[in-house]
Design a protein around this motif. Structure first.
Motif, PDB file in Angstrom:
ATOM      1  N   TYR A 180      -6.650   2.517  -5.271  1.00 48.56           N
ATOM      2  CA  TYR A 180      -6.778   3.359  -4.417  1.00 48.56           C
ATOM      3  C   TYR A 180      -7.584   4.365  -4.673  1.00 48.56           C
ATOM      4  O   TYR A 180      -7.994   4.909  -5.942  1.00 48.56           O
ATOM      5  N   PRO A 226      -4.743   2.597   4.787  1.00 48.60           N
ATOM      6  CA  PRO A 226      -5.392   1.383   4.211  1.00 48.60           C
ATOM      7  C   PRO A 226      -6.361   0.807   5.278  1.00 48.60           C
ATOM      8  O   PRO A 226      -6.363   1.133   6.318  1.00 48.60           O
ATOM      9  N   GLN A 250      -7.319  -3.285   1.481  1.00 46.06           N
ATOM     10  CA  GLN A 250      -5.909  -4.253   1.232  1.00 46.06           C
ATOM     11  C   GLN A 250      -6.688  -5.664   0.928  1.00 46.06           C
ATOM     12  O   GLN A 250      -7.623  -6.176   1.781  1.00 46.06           O
ATOM     13  N   VAL A 279       0.819  -1.081  -0.020  1.00 45.50           N
ATOM     14  CA  VAL A 279       0.093  -0.014   0.003  1.00 45.50           C
ATOM     15  C   VAL A 279       0.747   1.246   0.166  1.00 45.50           C
ATOM     16  O   VAL A 279       0.660   2.239   0.535  1.00 45.50           O
ATOM     17  N   ASP A 280       1.741   1.241  -0.924  1.00 42.75           N
ATOM     18  CA  ASP A 280       2.788   2.385  -0.945  1.00 42.75           C
ATOM     19  C   ASP A 280       2.104   3.538  -1.695  1.00 42.75           C
ATOM     20  O   ASP A 280       0.794   3.250  -2.237  1.00 42.75           O
ATOM     21  N   GLU A 281       2.430   4.754  -1.459  1.00 44.25           N
ATOM     22  CA  GLU A 281       1.894   5.939  -2.287  1.00 44.25           C
ATOM     23  C   GLU A 281       1.862   5.852  -3.685  1.00 44.25           C
ATOM     24  O   GLU A 281       2.979   5.717  -4.217  1.00 44.25           O
ATOM     25  N   PRO A 282       0.833   6.154  -4.537  1.00 48.12           N
ATOM     26  CA  PRO A 282       1.172   5.932  -5.813  1.00 48.12           C
ATOM     27  C   PRO A 282       2.006   7.374  -6.182  1.00 48.12           C
ATOM     28  O   PRO A 282       1.765   8.405  -5.609  1.00 48.12           O
ATOM     29  N   TYR A 317      -5.152   8.649   0.137  1.00 45.07           N
ATOM     30  CA  TYR A 317      -5.663   7.567  -0.653  1.00 45.07           C
ATOM     31  C   TYR A 317      -6.121   6.437   0.237  1.00 45.07           C
ATOM     32  O   TYR A 317      -5.298   6.435   1.547  1.00 45.07           O
ATOM     33  N   ILE A 355      -7.390   2.479   0.625  1.00 42.27           N
ATOM     34  CA  ILE A 355      -7.380   1.211   0.067  1.00 42.27           C
ATOM     35  C   ILE A 355      -7.878   0.101   0.899  1.00 42.27           C
ATOM     36  O   ILE A 355      -7.089  -0.197   1.916  1.00 42.27           O
ATOM     37  N   ASN A 373       2.271   9.700   5.495  1.00 48.40           N
ATOM     38  CA  ASN A 373       2.091   8.768   4.572  1.00 48.40           C
ATOM     39  C   ASN A 373       0.684   8.979   3.661  1.00 48.40           C
ATOM     40  O   ASN A 373      -0.249   8.877   4.676  1.00 48.40           O
ATOM     41  N   PHE A 374       0.705   9.024   2.588  1.00 44.23           N
ATOM     42  CA  PHE A 374      -0.618   9.505   2.214  1.00 44.23           C
ATOM     43  C   PHE A 374      -1.689   8.388   1.986  1.00 44.23           C
ATOM     44  O   PHE A 374      -2.486   8.426   1.046  1.00 44.23           O
ATOM     45  N   VAL A 375      -1.396   7.316   2.387  1.00 42.25           N
ATOM     46  CA  VAL A 375      -2.366   6.078   2.182  1.00 42.25           C
ATOM     47  C   VAL A 375      -2.907   5.727   3.453  1.00 42.25           C
ATOM     48  O   VAL A 375      -2.309   5.504   4.566  1.00 42.25           O
TER      49      VAL A 375
END
Lengths: 345, 594
Positions: free
Chosen positions: B526, B312, B556, A165-168, B552, B554, B308-310
């Motif tokens: 995403y 999860p 998982q 789930v790394d940043e795109p 984002y 997501i 961290n822009f995600v």
């Protein structure tokens, strides 16, 4: 020669120690300022110093009769480049980009070690030694490799295949092409011909040569030129407008672009894209004043799609400021950073 | 004979040892004798800086500092009225972060060029800035020389009521921080600190959990401006953190010297050094840490936790618990979401009191649940009915105004703080509707979408409502989506000791596969997400709020089987390759040709 090489070698040792210290957090990472953002000259010159240092080290070792095997020189140098790119540059470079640099530096190292027949023999000898396993040590080493290699390669492919789930990564154009003209507060400005009405000499005529003489000086601190204090009661014309522009800047813009116009204001940490750094020679120093006028007046929402208008929090300043105020802020930004606006000719 | 000689020798040694003991005791501030608090020692006033240094400093001041601190250093520059905390008023010589005893001037010596020596408080402040305020670190911008020059100017010309060199009126009682060894942060020490902050009444202002929520309303600084107690959970915002927020010495220093100009007193007289370390260890232990209990990574460019822009969302079987302490929630990692003021459109929010939120997410076959926690010193619920309908966004028509640029001190943000009409606290997030059809990296605008790409907005308010809207633009009233609201669910909303915990559940998709209205969540994709937060006691309503960048989310996917199979196959392949190579090599050496 020897003395010179010793000095160079010392630099190499100190540099390597510093880098290793930074990696393990022993040396504070700001001892020598990190390479911030796009600074190719700093990277190249630092790498050049390291290469010189290593050359000195290897020369000294040679002359002392404890020559370092060419094989390990190659491997360690390649590892050094990787470590440098990973730990010395901030914000961190994404892995995909580092992988590209890794490939290029691998090719370079390979060319270096295979430059002539003799070098190449020296380089591959340790590999052959392990392969043939003539001594007990090499045998043990070979067994270790035989076991480790499948595990490492299998593990690596597992890590890459595991859903992550790394940043795109999304690439955005920072300075998109401007339109030919822009309409602000009911008036149309042609970007090619418009001028900042406040960039004037004491007679009130547009005079960039005059204003260029009064901006802050380049160099550390970028302090105002002597006897050109916008806060002087007697300041008139250009300098007075600079102060008025500064007042507007510090009531509206510094929240993101920062007290030193370097894009590190109070709210900057929360936003992405990050606010522009005007002290960077790649921003307003490269642009015409009218380009800035268009960007300030229309803001993030007025960007073309390659500039990601949906993500930018830059306000369309025509909603908050008058046209005159926008021109004065621009005047201030060039004054404070010590850059000349680009001209069309 | 030999005995005698020994005695003769021993006497001076013992004498010296005794002398050293007495000396060190005095130096380390056993100066109870002199009535010095423990850990302090008397110091000398620093010499006055030379005139040319002051003159050079004036040039620095009028280039860089005047914009906030003002022409006379009264903290009333053009930028002052829209800032909170306000810029320092130098005139009274009142400085917050010092090594000197409460009420004394800070250390400033133009000969002491090392900002981190503990001998030059003001240089330390200018070098590292005051995190959590608009004062930036000037290191790398001004040279050390320039920083000392400007301080020479400020301390001699702009500090008007006191004199740094006046031996008659000024004393220097200096905390010997360099020689004091921090007590180790053992469980025992931290436990003792936890008890001490109750005994010492720290919790009256800083709150039971240290989130700065005690007595947050009645505190004023020396100039009558509203100020708030520090939130111990955000050590990166400590003014005295010196860009080293998890360093317990900074807390020890602030606790020992107090914060001049504010109600924070010095506890040096009443607290032993050992107890002070216990308190510092406890306060330090409260600062947010990662899952393993390690300090968060701090971004050197912003002095805030790295982002961290995600966000999860992990899969779970069956019902999702509404208890944040449940194992399934505890297992799931949380993400730091940075919040800035909404400064794009009127009414802008220059001072957002919510500057970060923490988000976790889980999903099952039907719903995705977001657990959002953030620090808010005040629980705010509007009294009576709000003058605008929930769908109305242009609240400036109802008197929610942004701060005027120049109001004079009475009308400044700092003066108005805590005097706003109280609206509802709130939290909201948006996703693009039909994000599947929007080519990356296009997104609906971060501020409630646009006419072309609409946003799916879910908004919770402290009155207990959870509403679902469609956003079509920053200035367009929301469109209601009543049928969807029934499917969303507020699993939890609780304000406790300065922290909100809100848990919101929403379906992964609508009833049919028709997703004209709602965002449909697809596993492993995403999906852009933006967060919004309102602090009702800050006058936040409508667009006057805090906002995040694009994140984002997501879902998982569970790990597919191939992920385990292929690497094993590859590893076996490598073994065969090795075998082949070795046989080949061995044969070649023996002279065999294959």
């Amino acid at each position: 020669m020897k003395a010179l090489m010793s000095v160079v070698a010392l630099i190499g040792v100190l540099g390597s120690l510093m880098l290793i210290g930074m990696i393990f957090g022993v040396v504070p990472s700001n001892t020598v300022r990190l390479v911030e953002g796009y600074m190719p000259m700093q990277v190249l010159s630092e790498l050049a110093i390291f290469v010189a240092g290593f050359t000195g080290l290897s020369y000294l070792a040679n002359s002392m009769g404890i020559a370092f095997p060419r094989f390990w020189q190659g491997v360690l140098f390649w590892a050094f480049i990787q470590a440098y790119l990973k730990f010395r540059i901030y914000p961190p470079i994404p892995f995909s980009v580092r992988a590209m640099y890794g490939t290029v530096s691998f090719v370079a190292v390979f060319m270096w070690v295979s430059a002539n027949e003799e070098d190449w023999k020296k380089f591959r000898q340790p590999i052959l030694n392990v392969l043939d396993a003539n001594t007990g040590f090499h045998k043990a080493l070979r067994t270790m490799y035989l076991i480790l290699l499948p595990i490492l390669i299998g593990g690596f492919s597992f890590m890459t295949m595991k859903p992550n789930v790394d940043e795109p990564i999304e690439l955005r154009t920072v300075h998109p092409a401007p339109p030919a003209s822009t309409k602000v507060h009911g008036k149309t400005y042609t970007l090619q011909t418009s001028q900042n009405p406040y960039r004037v000499n004491l007679e009130g005529k547009f005079d960039q040569a005059y204003s260029n003489k009064l901006i802050v000086e380049q160099g550390m601190g970028r302090l105002m030129a002597p006897n050109a204090n916008p806060w002087d009661d007697k300041a008139e014309g250009y300098l007075k407008y600079v102060r008025e522009g500064g007042e507007i800047f510090f009531q509206n813009c510094h929240f993101c672009h920062g007290d030193n116009l370097n894009g590190r204001g109070l709210h900057a940490f929360a936003f992405n894209p990050i606010p522009a750094n005007f002290t960077d020679p790649g921003t307003i120093a490269q642009l015409q004043e009218t380009f800035i006028f268009w960007r300030v007046a229309k803001g993030g929402i007025g960007l073309p799609n390659e500039g990601f208008p949906w993500a930018s929090v830059m306000p369309p300043w025509e909603q908050h400021l008058t046209t005159d105020e926008i021109w004065k802020v621009i005047l201030f930004e060039y004054w404070h950073t010590g850059y000349y606006p680009r001209t069309w000719d | 004979m030999s005995k005698l000689r020994m005695n003769v020798k021993a006497t001076p040694i013992i004498g010296a040892a005794l002398g050293a003991l007495i000396l060190s005791a005095t130096a380390a501030g056993l100066g109870h004798a002199e009535d010095l608090p423990e850990g302090f020692a008397k110091g000398e006033l620093a010499p006055a800086p030379p005139a040319e240094m002051i003159e050079a400093g004036k040039r620095v001041y009028f280039t860089k500092c005047v914009w906030c601190h003002g022409v006379d250093g009264a903290g009333d520059g053009p930028g002052a009225d829209r800032l909170w905390p306000r810029p320092r008023n130098f005139n009274q010589g009142t400085f917050k972060i010092r090594h000197t005893a409460s009420g004394e001037l800070p250390l400033f010596n133009y000969n002491e060029k090392n900002p981190d020596s503990g001998k030059n408080d003001l240089l330390d402040t200018v070098t590292h800035g005051l995190p959590g305020s608009a004062m930036p670190p000037w290191e790398g911008i001004l040279t050390e020389e320039q920083r000392i020059q400007v301080l020479s100017f400020v301390t001699t010309q702009l500090v008007k009521d006191r004199k740094f060199t006046d031996k008659q009126s000024e004393t220097q009682t200096i905390l010997q921080l360099g020689t004091l060894k921090p007590a180790e942060a053992t469980e025992e020490s931290i436990k003792k600190g936890a008890q001490l902050i109750v005994d010492k009444k720290c919790i009256e202002c800083h709150g039971v959990e240290g989130r700065g929520d005690g007595n947050a309303f009645n505190l004023k600084d020396d100039w009558g401006f509203s100020i708030q107690p520090a939130d111990w959970h955000k050590c990166w915002n400590f003014r005295g953190s010196r860009q080293d927020p998890y360093n317990v010495r900074n807390i020890f220093r602030t606790f020992s010297t107090g914060v001049n100009g504010t109600p924070m007193p010095s506890f040096a007289d009443s607290t032993s050094v050992e107890d002070r370390w216990s308190i510092a260890n406890f306060v330090n232990s409260l600062c947010e840490r990662d899952a393993e209990g390690k300090p968060l990574g701090i971004d050197p460019l912003t002095d805030k936790p790295k982002i961290n822009f995600v966000v999860p969302s992990a899969p779970v079987e069956g019902e999702i618990s509404n208890d944040p302490e449940n194992e399934m929630w505890k297992k799931q990692g949380r993400r730091y979401v940075a919040m800035g003021g909404q400064i794009t459109h009127k009414p802008r929010n220059f001072v957002n009191r919510i500057d970060d939120i923490w988000v976790k997410s889980l999903y099952n076959e039907k719903n995705v649940v977001y657990l959002i926690q953030w620090d808010d010193r005040t629980k705010s619920v509007a009294e009576g009915k709000l003058p605008w309908a929930p769908i109305q966004v242009n609240v400036e028509n109802f008197g929610v105004k942004e701060q005027a640029p120049k109001t004079g001190e009475e009308g400044s943000i700092a003066a108005a703080q805590n005097n706003y009409a109280v609206y509802n606290d709130g939290i909201a997030f948006q996703f693009p509707i039909k994000w599947q059809e929007i080519p990356a990296p296009f997104k609906p605008r971060y501020l409630w979408g646009d006419a072309k790409f609409n946003a799916d907005i879910l908004k919770w308010e402290a009155d207990g409502s959870l509403r679902s809207f469609k956003g079509t633009g920053w200035d367009q009233d929301f469109e209601e989506r009543d049928d969807f609201e029934e499917k969303t669910k507020l699993l939890k909303s609780e304000w406790k000791n300065g922290q909100w915990t809100v848990m919101i559940s929403r379906p992964l998709k609508g009833d049919k596969d028709d997703y004209d209205e709602y965002t449909r969540f697809d596993i492993g994709k995403y999906i852009p997400m933006v967060f919004f937060a309102w602090d009702g006691h800050n006058g936040d309503a409508g667009r006057k709020m805090a906002v995040s960048a694009f994140y984002y989310t997501i879902l998982q996917p569970p790990i597919p089987q191939e992920v385990y199979i292929y690497p094993a196959v590859i590893a076996v392949g490598v073994v065969f390759l090795e075998g082949w190579m070795l046989t080949r090599r061995a044969n070649k050496k023996k002279g065999k040709v294959l």
